[in-house]
Design an enzyme around this catalytic site. Structure first.
Site, short mmCIF file in Angstrom:
data_model
loop_
_atom_site.label_atom_id
_atom_site.label_comp_id
_atom_site.label_asym_id
_atom_site.label_seq_id
_atom_site.Cartn_x
_atom_site.Cartn_y
_atom_site.Cartn_z
N ARG A 21 0.94 -1.07 0.02
CA ARG A 21 0.07 0.08 -0.02
C ARG A 21 0.76 1.31 -0.10
O ARG A 21 2.13 1.19 -0.02
CB ARG A 21 -0.88 -0.04 1.23
CG ARG A 21 -0.07 0.00 2.59
CD ARG A 21 -1.08 0.35 3.68
NE ARG A 21 -0.14 0.56 5.00
CZ ARG A 21 -0.27 0.03 6.25
NH1 ARG A 21 -0.95 -1.06 6.30
NH2 ARG A 21 0.55 0.40 6.99
N ASP A 68 9.04 -10.65 5.98
CA ASP A 68 9.34 -9.55 6.75
C ASP A 68 10.89 -9.26 6.37
O ASP A 68 11.66 -10.05 6.58
CB ASP A 68 9.44 -10.25 8.36
CG ASP A 68 9.94 -9.19 9.15
OD1 ASP A 68 10.24 -8.21 8.85
OD2 ASP A 68 9.53 -9.43 10.73
N TYR A 159 12.93 6.83 14.50
CA TYR A 159 12.85 6.92 12.96
C TYR A 159 13.77 8.01 12.35
O TYR A 159 14.33 7.67 11.35
CB TYR A 159 11.27 7.43 12.87
CG TYR A 159 10.90 7.51 11.36
CD1 TYR A 159 10.30 6.54 10.95
CD2 TYR A 159 10.81 8.89 10.76
CE1 TYR A 159 9.75 6.26 9.87
CE2 TYR A 159 10.02 8.80 9.62
CZ TYR A 159 9.78 7.75 9.02
OH TYR A 159 9.33 7.91 7.47
P1 NAP Z 1 2.42 2.62 5.09
O1 NAP Z 1 1.13 3.16 4.13
O2 NAP Z 1 2.42 2.61 6.43
O3 NAP Z 1 2.85 1.33 4.26
C1 NAP Z 1 4.22 0.69 4.62
C2 NAP Z 1 4.26 -0.74 4.18
O4 NAP Z 1 5.47 -1.21 4.74
C3 NAP Z 1 3.06 -1.65 4.77
O5 NAP Z 1 2.28 -2.13 3.73
C4 NAP Z 1 3.68 -2.34 6.04
O6 NAP Z 1 2.96 -3.59 5.74
C5 NAP Z 1 4.94 -2.69 5.22
N1 NAP Z 1 5.98 -3.03 6.17
C6 NAP Z 1 6.11 -2.69 7.51
N2 NAP Z 1 7.04 -3.48 8.17
C7 NAP Z 1 7.30 -4.19 7.28
C8 NAP Z 1 8.45 -5.46 7.24
N3 NAP Z 1 9.04 -5.74 8.48
N4 NAP Z 1 8.42 -6.17 6.18
C9 NAP Z 1 7.91 -5.88 5.04
N5 NAP Z 1 6.94 -4.91 4.87
C10 NAP Z 1 6.85 -4.22 5.95
O7 NAP Z 1 3.52 3.75 4.77
P2 NAP Z 1 4.20 4.95 3.75
O8 NAP Z 1 3.67 6.06 4.17
O9 NAP Z 1 3.75 4.27 2.29
O10 NAP Z 1 5.57 4.77 3.90
C11 NAP Z 1 6.50 4.24 2.95
C12 NAP Z 1 8.04 4.65 3.34
O11 NAP Z 1 8.13 6.08 2.91
C13 NAP Z 1 8.52 4.19 4.58
O12 NAP Z 1 9.92 3.69 4.76
C14 NAP Z 1 8.02 5.37 5.44
O13 NAP Z 1 9.08 5.73 6.62
C15 NAP Z 1 8.57 6.50 4.28
N6 NAP Z 1 8.15 7.83 4.33
C16 NAP Z 1 6.88 8.07 4.60
C17 NAP Z 1 6.36 9.51 4.76
C18 NAP Z 1 4.61 9.78 4.77
O14 NAP Z 1 4.47 11.04 4.81
N7 NAP Z 1 4.02 8.77 4.44
C19 NAP Z 1 7.25 10.45 4.62
C20 NAP Z 1 8.61 10.07 4.68
C21 NAP Z 1 9.18 8.84 4.61
P3 NAP Z 1 2.11 -3.80 7.19
O15 NAP Z 1 0.68 -3.27 6.83
O16 NAP Z 1 1.75 -5.52 6.95
O17 NAP Z 1 2.64 -3.35 8.34
#
Ligand code: NAP
Length: 258
Positions: A21, A68, A159
């Site tokens: 997602r 994972d 983080y």
């Molecule tokens: P998200 O919607 O929470 O999606 C993260 C995905 O990573 C989820 O599908 C989750 O699966 C999966 N995941 C978590 N732990 C895992 C593991 N151990 N092994 C495999 N998959 C795992 O987050 P997002 O906002 O799209 O973020 C994606 C990346 O961008 C992350 O690295 C985040 O830190 C970075 N980021 C996001 C933002 C923001 O504003 N959204 C800003 C800066 C950086 P589960 O659902 O099963 O946990």
């Protein structure tokens, strides 16, 4: 060897972690649209398979793989499965992530370890497993998803340390793997509308829409980011023509900081 010689018309295989997602799913869809075969790797098997199915429906090639990223055996098996089913993974996007926010005086060591394990250990394990295919092919692209939080963010000592760590990891990969035609770069998003940021709003007791509005108001371009904004920056680094860009960090944040 030039980039063109390394790619005799064969679609390349990319692994996108955390692709079930949010930002990861958008990256997977974008890389498919750019002609790559995509392995969507996630803890959430149903979500990974759903992202892959959407890509296949749109005419691309993709598989969903459950793993994972912090589990060494699971990562080794998943990367081997990708190589067998789609071909050698020559592109890796380390995107899987979690937050466990708290002020340092309230943060438990488990929340520190969880964040380090998913972001840093996860990126290390996936990259280590895939880089041998890239070195053999004398071509590869590694993109690590960092964050503006790498510059410091209240309540995110774990983080922000992990996201700053990913930038150092990126630069060292660029130095070690450059002679094999492999680039390593990082995209550091600002505030992106995903479940991660909506969960943060909920934890702070804020209405998610209000939270977005506030974030948009402090962002120079006047809006929050969309997952596709980040996918676009990733696509630039993955592009064949980006072979002379390595060890860099792009802040995709609607301004110098968001
Ligand atoms: P998200 O919607 O929470 O999606 C993260 C995905 O990573 C989820 O599908 C989750 O699966 C999966 N995941 C978590 N732990 C895992 C593991 N151990 N092994 C495999 N998959 C795992 O987050 P997002 O906002 O799209 O973020 C994606 C990346 O961008 C992350 O690295 C985040 O830190 C970075 N980021 C996001 C933002 C923001 O504003 N959204 C800003 C800066 C950086 P589960 O659902 O099963 O946990």
């Amino acid at each position: 060897m030039t980039d063109a010689q390394a790619s005799p018309g064969q679609p390349k295989t990319a692994i996108v972690t955390g692709g079930a997602r949010g930002i990861g799913a958008a990256i997977a869809r974008r890389l498919s649209a750019d002609g790559l075969q995509v392995a969507v790797l996630d803890l959430d098997e149903a979500g990974a398979k759903a992202t892959a199915a959407g890509i296949v429906e749109s005419g691309g090639q993709a598989i969903g793989v459950a793993a994972d990223v912090s589990d060494e055996d699971a990562v080794r098996a998943a990367v081997a499965q990708v190589a067998t089913e789609l071909g050698p993974p020559l592109v890796v996007v380390n995107n899987a992530g979690v937050t466990r926010d708290n002020l340092i005086f309230k943060m438990g060591a488990t929340d520190w370890d969880t964040v380090m394990n998913v972001h840093l250990r996860g990126a290390f394990l996936v990259t280590k497993a895939a880089q041998s295919y890239m070195v053999d092919a004398k071509w590869g692209r590694i993109v690590n998803i960092s964050s503006t939080s790498a510059l410091g963010n209240r309540g995110q000592v774990n983080y922000s340390a992990a996201k700053a760590g990913l930038q150092g990891f990126t630069k060292t990969l660029a130095i070690e793997l450059g002679k094999y035609g492999v680039t390593a770069n990082s995209v550091a998003p600002g505030f992106i509308d995903t479940e991660m940021t909506r969960a943060t709003a909920a934890r702070l007791g804020l209405d998610p829409e209000e939270h977005m509005k506030n974030a948009a108001a402090r962002t120079p371009v006047g809006r929050v980011g969309r997952p596709e904004d980040i996918a676009n920056a990733v696509a630039f680094f993955v592009d064949e023509r980006s072979g002379f860009v390595s060890g860099q960090v792009i802040y995709a944040a609607g301004g110098p900081r968001a």
